[in-house]
Design an enzyme around this catalytic site. Structure first.
Site, PDB file in Angstrom:
ATOM      1  N   GLN A 160       4.331   7.377  11.452  1.00 39.16           N
ATOM      2  CA  GLN A 160       4.287   5.924  11.235  1.00 39.16           C
ATOM      3  C   GLN A 160       5.175   5.574  10.051  1.00 39.16           C
ATOM      4  O   GLN A 160       4.905   5.991   8.926  1.00 39.16           O
ATOM      5  CB  GLN A 160       2.837   5.535  10.936  1.00 39.16           C
ATOM      6  N   SER A 163       5.320   2.152   5.247  1.00 36.26           N
ATOM      7  CA  SER A 163       5.368   1.963   3.796  1.00 36.26           C
ATOM      8  C   SER A 163       6.746   2.205   3.216  1.00 36.26           C
ATOM      9  O   SER A 163       7.500   3.062   3.682  1.00 36.26           O
ATOM     10  CB  SER A 163       4.380   2.914   3.112  1.00 36.26           C
ATOM     11  N   SER A 195       3.529  10.485   6.539  1.00 33.83           N
ATOM     12  CA  SER A 195       2.818  11.721   6.876  1.00 33.83           C
ATOM     13  C   SER A 195       3.431  12.365   8.099  1.00 33.83           C
ATOM     14  O   SER A 195       3.687  11.701   9.101  1.00 33.83           O
ATOM     15  CB  SER A 195       1.341  11.414   7.180  1.00 33.83           C
ATOM     16  N   GLU A 278      -5.447   2.199  13.329  1.00 32.42           N
ATOM     17  CA  GLU A 278      -5.433   3.179  12.251  1.00 32.42           C
ATOM     18  C   GLU A 278      -6.782   3.238  11.539  1.00 32.42           C
ATOM     19  O   GLU A 278      -7.332   4.310  11.293  1.00 32.42           O
ATOM     20  CB  GLU A 278      -4.324   2.812  11.258  1.00 32.42           C
ATOM     21  N   SER A 403      -5.699   0.591   1.020  1.00 27.69           N
ATOM     22  CA  SER A 403      -6.614   1.020  -0.046  1.00 27.69           C
ATOM     23  C   SER A 403      -7.992   0.390   0.136  1.00 27.69           C
ATOM     24  O   SER A 403      -8.164  -0.558   0.905  1.00 27.69           O
ATOM     25  CB  SER A 403      -6.047   0.600  -1.402  1.00 27.69           C
ATOM     26  N   ASN A 404      -8.968   0.942  -0.576  1.00 27.68           N
ATOM     27  CA  ASN A 404     -10.320   0.380  -0.512  1.00 27.68           C
ATOM     28  C   ASN A 404     -10.326  -1.112  -0.834  1.00 27.68           C
ATOM     29  O   ASN A 404     -11.054  -1.891  -0.223  1.00 27.68           O
ATOM     30  CB  ASN A 404     -11.248   1.121  -1.477  1.00 27.68           C
TER      31      ASN A 404
HETATM   32  C1  LIG Z   1      -2.007  10.650   1.879  1.00 28.78           C
HETATM   33  C2  LIG Z   1      -1.222   9.430   2.228  1.00 28.78           C
HETATM   34  C3  LIG Z   1      -0.631   9.359   3.474  1.00 28.78           C
HETATM   35  C4  LIG Z   1       0.114   8.230   3.825  1.00 28.78           C
HETATM   36  N1  LIG Z   1       0.723   8.222   5.050  1.00 28.78           N
HETATM   37  C5  LIG Z   1       1.482   7.160   5.398  1.00 28.78           C
HETATM   38  C6  LIG Z   1       2.189   7.150   6.625  1.00 28.78           C
HETATM   39  O1  LIG Z   1       2.100   8.082   7.393  1.00 28.78           O
HETATM   40  N2  LIG Z   1       2.959   6.097   6.931  1.00 28.78           N
HETATM   41  C7  LIG Z   1       3.053   5.022   6.089  1.00 28.78           C
HETATM   42  O2  LIG Z   1       3.731   4.074   6.451  1.00 28.78           O
HETATM   43  N3  LIG Z   1       2.411   4.995   4.903  1.00 28.78           N
HETATM   44  C8  LIG Z   1       1.633   6.042   4.529  1.00 28.78           C
HETATM   45  N4  LIG Z   1       0.978   6.039   3.306  1.00 28.78           N
HETATM   46  C9  LIG Z   1       1.146   4.909   2.404  1.00 28.78           C
HETATM   47  C10 LIG Z   1      -0.087   4.055   2.249  1.00 28.78           C
HETATM   48  O3  LIG Z   1      -0.267   3.255   3.385  1.00 28.78           O
HETATM   49  C11 LIG Z   1       0.055   3.220   0.965  1.00 28.78           C
HETATM   50  O4  LIG Z   1       0.088   4.132  -0.110  1.00 28.78           O
HETATM   51  C12 LIG Z   1      -1.086   2.262   0.768  1.00 28.78           C
HETATM   52  O5  LIG Z   1      -1.088   1.262   1.759  1.00 28.78           O
HETATM   53  C13 LIG Z   1      -1.072   1.611  -0.628  1.00 28.78           C
HETATM   54  O6  LIG Z   1       0.180   1.093  -0.940  1.00 28.78           O
HETATM   55  P1  LIG Z   1       0.888   1.486  -2.341  1.00 28.78           P
HETATM   56  O7  LIG Z   1       0.817   2.947  -2.433  1.00 28.78           O
HETATM   57  O8  LIG Z   1       2.185   0.827  -2.358  1.00 28.78           O
HETATM   58  O9  LIG Z   1      -0.029   0.864  -3.436  1.00 28.78           O
HETATM   59  P2  LIG Z   1       0.023  -0.629  -3.984  1.00 28.78           P
HETATM   60  O10 LIG Z   1       0.008  -1.558  -2.832  1.00 28.78           O
HETATM   61  O11 LIG Z   1       1.109  -0.756  -4.987  1.00 28.78           O
HETATM   62  O12 LIG Z   1      -1.367  -0.702  -4.707  1.00 28.78           O
HETATM   63  C14 LIG Z   1      -1.593  -0.258  -6.051  1.00 28.78           C
HETATM   64  C15 LIG Z   1      -3.013  -0.639  -6.425  1.00 28.78           C
HETATM   65  O13 LIG Z   1      -3.159  -2.050  -6.328  1.00 28.78           O
HETATM   66  C16 LIG Z   1      -4.220  -2.397  -5.490  1.00 28.78           C
HETATM   67  N5  LIG Z   1      -3.862  -3.605  -4.749  1.00 28.78           N
HETATM   68  C17 LIG Z   1      -2.732  -3.878  -4.067  1.00 28.78           C
HETATM   69  N6  LIG Z   1      -2.813  -5.072  -3.488  1.00 28.78           N
HETATM   70  C18 LIG Z   1      -4.031  -5.577  -3.800  1.00 28.78           C
HETATM   71  C19 LIG Z   1      -4.728  -6.773  -3.501  1.00 28.78           C
HETATM   72  N7  LIG Z   1      -4.219  -7.723  -2.711  1.00 28.78           N
HETATM   73  N8  LIG Z   1      -5.971  -6.918  -4.004  1.00 28.78           N
HETATM   74  C20 LIG Z   1      -6.542  -5.973  -4.796  1.00 28.78           C
HETATM   75  N9  LIG Z   1      -5.931  -4.836  -5.108  1.00 28.78           N
HETATM   76  C21 LIG Z   1      -4.701  -4.632  -4.614  1.00 28.78           C
HETATM   77  C22 LIG Z   1      -4.360  -1.214  -4.546  1.00 28.78           C
HETATM   78  O14 LIG Z   1      -5.671  -1.139  -4.018  1.00 28.78           O
HETATM   79  C23 LIG Z   1      -4.055  -0.056  -5.459  1.00 28.78           C
HETATM   80  O15 LIG Z   1      -5.203   0.290  -6.150  1.00 28.78           O
HETATM   81  C24 LIG Z   1       0.233   7.154   2.933  1.00 28.78           C
HETATM   82  C25 LIG Z   1      -0.384   7.210   1.681  1.00 28.78           C
HETATM   83  C26 LIG Z   1      -1.099   8.340   1.323  1.00 28.78           C
HETATM   84  C27 LIG Z   1      -1.760   8.370  -0.012  1.00 28.78           C
END
Ligand SMILES: Cc1cc2nc3c(=O)[nH]c(=O)nc-3n(C[C@H](O)[C@H](O)[C@H](O)COP(=O)(O)OP(=O)(O)OC[C@H]3O[C@@H](n4cnc5c(N)ncnc54)[C@H](O)[C@@H]3O)c2cc1C
Lengths: 441, 359
Positions: A160, A163, A195, A278, A403-404
């Protein structure tokens, strides 16, 4: 997608069936009991279940933890193909596209039997849980006929590509561009945390096809062949030290016009569709098989460390058991509701969130049980090593797949109907936005 | 296992919900909470018009021969409305004792009258204080005290587990033969009463294994009470989410703040899981009796604390108005705390689950 599953070598062999057998039966209950068996039989087909049991007994590989990644992948593919050929993969998927066309009851039979093993399913999770269902929802007949059967058999693996460095939670801020050029689209940009990209054959890619409209409206979803010229996959290490995800670069990658999933400009709908699948698939898959943090294994740990008699340990273990069961029951309920005609929609977020929180409780309980012994071990102690990996992998489930915090927003807004956060960028053309920490397109 | 309601069960739910909304609205519940806490008219109509009192009673004994899934559905609605009726005492505890023992005569004598709403029955089974039964001049009499009997104040018949020379036995006695001391209660919508027996004439009920009856009744009560708690939890979530949409502070609806939104999301998540567990436990009571003890312990471990947490969060998220006597939030809070403790504390429930899991 979900956290890479840590694998334990402790087989899950204490089945509820065995617990039943150990209990004396009340004579008065016998009658009701045979009625129940009849009930079960008529609903779920014991013949199917017997077939599953037999297949797994013969074919389930030993847990693959010790093997090299490439060898693990080969073994996983062998198992997937054998299970597919035996009619046990894609149980509820349409027969027209290579599935078995059976019901949730058979799926449940399979899942219950499979839960006794530590099966190597993770390379296929993105395809089976997310890309495949999205293709079924939105793909053309040709796309489904071409891609779904090999996806199910494990012959072709999917990833997928959502991100980006500047667009994680806020997926719609993505900057990877797709520009139409004759019969092709030309892709440029970067994805991250992808991933399984290192062994994937295809990816579901979100790219911006129109920067002049607001961010949600100018996106399109594509099928991209990961072997295309211009695709570069670079492994990224995660905090366990392993490299299950990657950075993916697209440099003038050409893909054909018929690679669009759904409509051009309809990528946000496709993304939301896939994200819905998902959450359900991650929520439904948490804590199965040989996770060292699963209830059964924590009980083993408590016994091994002579801590099972401690009232506080027992209290926490009972709490973990209860949450694990609650989550499993909720997932079953979602499935039954879906079969009765009401798909889970945003409720998959509940399972996803509950699964992530359960893991944190399990980490706390593991610490309570093992104490300082959790901090260090002698070389070669595989069980301790796997527990350490599981603990270090726990944050993944609170981040990956949304995220949660994001899941709570979804539950609050889409299920409970609470007002949205104020949005500053909803109606502004993408071109005028400042996105993440990145350059402008 | 069947975790979704079928058409008929859904209809049962909506008809009970509608009926209670009409006949047991919050003002009525409050009025009664200030009075004797019992709505005789509502009870009569629930029994006669809706036939709910004898839901699990076999048809030949005047009931409707339905199952625990249906009973759980009704209890959810009663819990949602905080309906001031002796359902838990009569239609759950006493009914289950009578169905559990081996006394066809007592069943035939009592269950039809209970099912029709004429007779209110309560159960005294507290293990902290167990009355003693002795035989005098060929007849049984009870002495001692039964504590905190649910609906004991209005019971026409009391079923008592009492100590005999050989272990325990189940007895029936007429309500008027017990001295009733109504207690002040944390929850004004659930009355608890001490019953004192002084040479009270009682009848021994035939029951080969009185303790086994007690265990099964206890498990079924746990399922029933959990269903009631689930209803209360659903109600406070609804109430609070509605409020969060309309209450504006700092220029925005409070529900748009994550501090509020996320707590409601957690409440929803707990409710969904509790809901699946209640369906499972009720299904188990009907179909899989061997698994009932485990399912009953499971559902209690999950639902009781979650319900209290939800009720407490509901007060919190309503702010000052939620802490006000006129608001309903406190009624659910008080019911939730009472229900959390009625059949054992959360840590006792977890210990029981651990025992059953043979940890
Ligand atoms: C093990 C792993 C596998 C993954 N695999 C894939 C994959 O296969 N394909 C893919 O496309 N992506 C993948 N991801 C990416 C994943 O979807 C993103 O890491 C995730 O959606 C969070 O985005 P970010 O890392 O940019 O964090 P950010 O969006 O920058 O968030 C940082 C912090 O801010 C908080 N935050 C952000 N927005 C808000 C809001 N509106 N309200 C409150 N809090 C908020 C978040 O909860 C987090 O604590 C993977 C991530 C991990 C860790």
């Amino acid at each position: 997608m979900s956290a890479p599953e840590p694998r334990s070598r402790v087989p899950r062999n204490r089945t509820s069936g065995e617990r039943d057998a150990a209990r004396p039966r009340e004579a008065a209950e016998r009658e009701i009991d045979s009625e129940r068996d009849h009930h079960r039989e008529s609903r779920s087909g014991t013949a199917f279940r017997a077939g599953v049991r037999d297949f797994l007994a013969r074919n389930a590989p030993e847990p693959l933890g010790e093997l090299e990644p490439a060898e693990q992948l080969r073994a996983a593919k062998r198992f997937q193909a054998a299970a597919y050929d035996a009619g046990l993969i894609g149980i509820t998927w349409p027969a027209e596209y290579g599935g078995q066309g059976l019901t949730a009851a058979e799926q449940q039979d399979y899942d219950e039997e499979a839960a006794h093993y530590d099966l190597p399913g993770s390379p296929f999770m993105v395809g089976m849980g997310m890309c495949g269902p999205t293709l079924l929802d939105l793909g053309s007949h040709e796309q489904k006929a071409r891609y779904v059967p090999p996806l199910l058999r494990g012959d072709e693996i999917w990833c997928q590509l959502f991100s980006e460095p500047g667009a994680g939670s806020d997926v719609a801020s993505l900057q990877t561009r797709a520009v139409r050029d004759g019969d092709s689209w030309v892709i440029n940009g970067q994805k991250v945390w992808t991933s399984g990209a290192q062994f994937s054959d295809f990816g579901a890619l979100l790219a911006r096809t129109d920067p002049d409209v607001p961010k949600h409206r100018g996106i399109t979803m594509f099928i991209v062949d990961m072997r295309s010229p211009g695709v570069t996959v670079r492994p990224l290490r995660d905090m366990t030290g392993r490299a299950p995800f990657n950075e993916v670069y697209f440099d003038d990658v050409r893909i054909p016009a018929d690679a669009v999933i759904g409509e051009v400009g309809g990528g946000w709908l496709a993304a939301v569709t896939m994200l819905g699948h998902e959450r359900v698939s991650i929520g439904g898959s948490v804590r199965r098989g040989g996770d060292p943090l699963a209830y059964d294994n924590l009980v083993e740990l408590a016994r091994a460390r002579d801590r099972a008699g401690d009232p506080v340990v027992r209290d926490r273990l009972a709490g973990i058991y209860a949450r694990e069961r609650a989550l499993a029951l909720f997932n079953t309920k979602l499935r039954q509701e879906a079969e009765a005609g009401s798909p889970p929609g945003a409720r998959g977020s509940v399972a996803k969130l509950a699964g992530a929180e359960l893991l944190w409780q399990a980490v706390e309980t593991a610490g309570l049980i093992a104490g300082p012994a959790l901090t260090s071990w002698e070389d070669g102690d595989a069980a301790a090593e796997e527990m350490a990996i599981a603990i270090n992998a726990t944050p993944a489930s609170s981040i990956a797949g949304g995220s949660n915090q994001v899941q709570r927003n979804i539950i609050g807004e889409r299920i409970l109907g609470l007002p949205k956060e104020p949005q500053v960028d909803r109606d502004v053309p993408f071109r005028e936005l400042k996105v993440g920490t990145q350059r402008r397109p | 296992m069947q975790l979704v309601l079928d058409q008929e069960q859904q209809e049962l739910r909506s008809s009970v919900r509608k009926f209670l909304a009409e006949h047991a609205p919050p003002q009525r519940v409050r009025e009664l909470a200030d009075g004797d806490g019992h709505d005789a008219e509502l009870w009569r109509r629930l029994s006669t018009e809706l036939g709910l009192t004898g839901l699990v009673v076999p048809e030949e004994l005047g009931g409707s021969g339905a199952g625990h899934v249906e009973r759980a559905v009704v209890l959810e609605e009663l819990g949602r409305a905080l309906a001031p009726v002796p359902f838990l005492a009569t239609a759950v505890l006493a009914t289950d004792v009578l169905l559990g023992i081996d006394d066809a005569a007592a069943r035939a004598d009592l269950l039809p009258a209970m099912a029709s709403g004429e007779l209110i029955a309560a159960v005294a089974w507290d293990q902290e204080s167990v009355p003693a039964a002795t035989k005098r001049d060929g007849a049984w009499v009870l002495d001692g005290r039964a504590q905190r009997v649910v609906s004991g104040d209005i019971a026409d018949v009391v079923l008592v587990q009492a100590k005999t020379g050989q272990g325990t036995g189940w007895f029936r006695l007429r309500g008027e033969h017990a001295a009733k001391t109504p207690l002040r209660t944390l929850d004004p919508t659930r009355r608890l009463t001490n019953l004192d027996f002084a040479a009270a004439p009682a009848e021994l009920l035939s029951s080969p294994d009185p303790d086994a009856v007690r265990s099964r009744v206890r498990d079924l009560a746990a399922v029933a009470l959990s269903a009631e708690q689930l209803g209360g939890m659903a109600k406070v979530l609804e109430m609070t989410a509605e409020y969060a949409k309309v209450r504006v502070q700092f220029g925005r609806a409070i529900g748009s703040y994550q501090g509020v939104k996320h707590r409601l999301a957690d409440m929803h998540s707990a409710l969904e899981q509790a809901g699946a567990a209640v369906r499972y436990a009720a299904w188990t009571a009907d179909v899989d009796p061997q698994e009932l003890p485990l399912a009953a312990a499971l559902v209690q471990v999950l639902v009781s604390p979650a319900n209290f947490q939800a009720a407490a969060d509901a007060v919190q998220l309503h702010g000052g108005i939620g802490y006000t006597w006129e608001h309903d939030a406190h009624l659910y809070y008080k019911r939730a705390k009472t229900s959390e403790l009625l059949l054992g504390t959360p840590d006792q429930n977890r210990a029981r689950l651990a025992d059953l899991l043979q940890i």
